[in-house]
Design an enzyme around this catalytic site. Structure first.
Site, PDB file in Angstrom:
ATOM      1  N   LYS A 103      12.563 -12.077   8.791  1.00 38.39           N
ATOM      2  CA  LYS A 103      13.060 -10.943   9.565  1.00 38.39           C
ATOM      3  C   LYS A 103      14.465 -11.249  10.077  1.00 38.39           C
ATOM      4  CE  LYS A 103       8.610  -9.038  10.980  1.00 38.39           C
ATOM      5  NZ  LYS A 103       8.800  -7.805  10.185  1.00 38.39           N
ATOM      6  N   LYS A 162       4.085   0.200  -5.119  1.00 40.42           N
ATOM      7  CA  LYS A 162       5.476   0.450  -5.495  1.00 40.42           C
ATOM      8  C   LYS A 162       5.609   0.490  -7.016  1.00 40.42           C
ATOM      9  CE  LYS A 162       7.373  -1.597  -1.284  1.00 40.42           C
ATOM     10  NZ  LYS A 162       7.921  -0.341  -0.767  1.00 40.42           N
ATOM     11  N   ASP A 190       1.626 -13.037   7.525  1.00 37.72           N
ATOM     12  CA  ASP A 190       1.925 -11.620   7.473  1.00 37.72           C
ATOM     13  C   ASP A 190       2.424 -11.175   6.108  1.00 37.72           C
ATOM     14  OD1 ASP A 190       2.195  -9.033   8.772  1.00 37.72           O
ATOM     15  OD2 ASP A 190       4.360  -9.353   8.674  1.00 37.72           O
ATOM     16  N   LYS A 215      -4.437  -4.868   5.752  1.00 36.64           N
ATOM     17  CA  LYS A 215      -4.173  -6.284   6.011  1.00 36.64           C
ATOM     18  C   LYS A 215      -3.876  -6.468   7.505  1.00 36.64           C
ATOM     19  CE  LYS A 215       0.850  -6.636   5.462  1.00 36.64           C
ATOM     20  NZ  LYS A 215       1.161  -7.290   6.730  1.00 36.64           N
ATOM     21  N   HIS A 249       0.000  -2.565   0.331  1.00 32.13           N
ATOM     22  CA  HIS A 249       0.824  -1.410  -0.025  1.00 32.13           C
ATOM     23  C   HIS A 249       1.968  -1.767  -0.960  1.00 32.13           C
ATOM     24  CE1 HIS A 249       3.298  -2.882   3.396  1.00 32.13           C
ATOM     25  NE2 HIS A 249       4.288  -2.327   2.737  1.00 32.13           N
ATOM     26  N   HIS A 289       1.447 -10.107   0.287  1.00 30.95           N
ATOM     27  CA  HIS A 289       2.481  -9.454  -0.516  1.00 30.95           C
ATOM     28  C   HIS A 289       3.061 -10.374  -1.588  1.00 30.95           C
ATOM     29  CE1 HIS A 289       2.087  -6.208   2.139  1.00 30.95           C
ATOM     30  NE2 HIS A 289       3.022  -6.502   3.010  1.00 30.95           N
ATOM     31  N   ARG A 348      -9.462   6.500  19.635  1.00 27.37           N
ATOM     32  CA  ARG A 348      -9.923   6.359  21.019  1.00 27.37           C
ATOM     33  C   ARG A 348      -9.202   7.326  21.956  1.00 27.37           C
ATOM     34  NH1 ARG A 348      -9.222  -0.046  21.378  1.00 27.37           N
ATOM     35  NH2 ARG A 348      -7.430   0.550  20.083  1.00 27.37           N
TER      36      ARG A 348
END
Length: 516
Positions: free
Chosen positions: A359, A201, A254, A167, A197, A259, A60
């Protein structure tokens, strides 16, 4: 104890991908500059991209192709694993193009069709196009339908059209099912590549080779010999600039739904009949289907949530989650989640799987830790050994990819004493391993049409079936103790209790594993 280097087969050369154009929606975003373009740079550096190749960015942001090229050049200097070679840039620069447009406007797709035709004629890409949706998930259906309406996803016998979806794929089971239905009205399943992703790995892919290519481990990969399995994805960083997204997501959506569940499926699956995409994904689906969903009562004891408060990371003070940018000061979003799950099949009967992610934890580490059962200790009852060493097989995904085997050995001396030793294999030490973004393999596989490492629609929905009951309970019963762990700690006390109630504890890997 370090593993001995292995020999490589010189005939195992990787083929160059076929001709194609990659169209990146969201070309001005962080994902593009930090991961996608560096990954394509690495593929080009390794001579895996053809001359019949081009990249078209769509965003955009109102900019021109020359400005886009200049920005990519700057981004590569900052984010590429190796220094940008002038010869490689001379090859890449003319293949970079940009189209400014509104994702919701039909005229954008008319302009896209015209530009694809021009690039196809200029570079001989034979009509093959890979669309990459590096956008907010709210655009997935809109862009897919617009591409369909413009006739840009129609395939023929000699040209393909594929789409990679980033995702998260849905927010719960109902939204994932709805999204699958909406894009399924435009695309065939063979055109849809739902990316994770983590599956790019090396160590993740090596799970299949390690398990099914070695007679040493597969015979003991079951409930008879394995006590339990832990999967940890820990991050030192906070939400950084993603507060707005994270507020609507949280750690469970998340990280765990995609994952960690993919890691669990690869670890627990039965041997596929072949390494063809659907054969592997069939076995992953069986595992996800066999996970026993938690009842509302079990959620209270087998699922833990946390939110970080202020604390210290590497001697630096960091603020609480509720003080991060674009985060509500009364946020009830979890930044830490841990689960105890069981798989209802013969191989894993009675073996708990413990998953955790969070986190602002002390280390950045992702690993699968498999603890084997203790042998009978009768032999050692009259020795000075009062506790046998835990046998752990650890598959480390990051920061230093490798495999570690922990076992007991006799300590030299006149007494029978046992010490713990590790046998370590590090990718950086063998196979001429080079730093990657994790996206190289996935982009390459999509360009050659190999969907093995991508999620199929049933994989996604089965994952949400397990997660949705937990989300429902957490939504109905907001946490009253947030923030409940300090930044720099390993999460709330309840996560530790999740294992100690079973007489176990979280595995702690050495931070020096595979370090230089």
């Amino acid at each position: 104890m370090i593993a001995t280097a292995l020999s490589l087969n010189p005939t195992d050369a990787i083929e160059v991908t076929g001709p194609c154009i990659i169209v990146i929606f969201g070309a001005a975003g962080d994902l593009t500059k930090r991961k996608l373009i560096p990954a394509l740079h690495n593929l080009a550096q390794n001579k895996l991209l053809p001359d019949a190749f081009a990249i078209l960015g769509i965003g955009r942001t109102s900019t021109q192709t020359n400005a886009f090229r200049s920005q990519i050049h700057q981004d590569l200097q900052e984010f590429a694993a190796d220094a940008l070679e002038s010869e490689l840039w001379e090859w890449l620069e003319p293949r970079l193009h940009y189209l400014a447009g509104n994702f919701q406007a039909p005229e954008t797709y008319q302009q896209l069709a015209a530009q694809l035709q021009q690039l196809d004629q200029a570079f001989g890409t034979q009509g093959n196009v890979l669309f990459y949706f590096a956008t907010a998930p709210t655009f997935f259906t809109e862009i897919t339908q617009q591409l369909g309406a413009a006739g840009l996803v129609q395939e023929t016998s000699d040209q393909w059209r594929r789409i990679i979806f980033e995702k998260p794929f849905g927010q719960d089971l109902a939204s994932a099912q709805r999204l699958n239905q909406e894009i399924g009205q435009v695309l065939t399943e063979s055109q849809i590549y739902r990316i994770d992703h983590y599956l790019g790995k090396e160590t993740v892919q090596n799970i299949l080779v390690f398990r099914f290519g070695n007679g040493l481990f597969e015979p003991v990969w079951n409930h008879r010999y394995i006590d339990h399995i832990q999967i940890t994805v820990a991050e030192q960083v906070g939400v950084e600039s993603r507060g707005g997204y994270y507020e609507g997501s949280g750690a469970l959506r998340d990280m765990i739904q995609n994952h960690l569940f993919q890691l669990l499926a690869l670890t627990a699956m039965e041997p596929p009949v072949s390494f063809e995409a659907d054969a592997v994904r069939d076995e992953k689906s069986k595992v996800l289907k066999a996970i026993e969903p938690l009842t509302a009562e079990e959620v209270l004891t087998c699922a833990v949530r946390g939110q970080y408060g202020e604390g210290q990371i590497k001697d630096q003070s960091v603020s609480a989650y509720r003080l991060e940018s674009r985060v509500s000061p009364e946020s009830n979003t979890e930044t830490f989640a841990a689960l105890k799950l069981t798989i209802d099949n013969w191989r894993w009967a009675g073996v708990p799987f413990y998953l955790r992610t969070g986190k602002r934890l002390p280390e950045r580490v992702s690993e699968i830790a498999i603890q084997f059962k203790h042998v009978p200790s009768l032999l050692f009852r009259e020795t000075s050994i009062d506790q046998l060493t835990d046998n752990f097989l650890v598959l480390r995904l990051q920061p230093n990819e490798g495999i570690s085997l922990q076992f007991g050995a006799k300590v030299p001396g006149p007494k029978v004493r046992m010490g713990s030793v590790n046998m370590d294999f590090c990718y950086a030490n063998f196979f001429d391993a080079t730093p990657t973004t994790g996206y190289e393999t996935l982009l390459y596989d999509c360009m050659i049409g190999d969907a093995t490492l991508f999620q199929r629609s049933d994989n996604v929905e089965l994952g949400w079936q397990v997660i949705t009951p937990i989300l429902d309970v957490w939504s109905a019963l907001p946490s009253r103790d947030f923030p409940n762990y300090g930044a720099g700690s390993w999460g709330p006390q309840a996560a530790t209790d999740l294992l100690t109630r079973d007489g176990r504890q979280w595995h702690s890997s050495s931070p020096q594993f595979c370090s230089a």
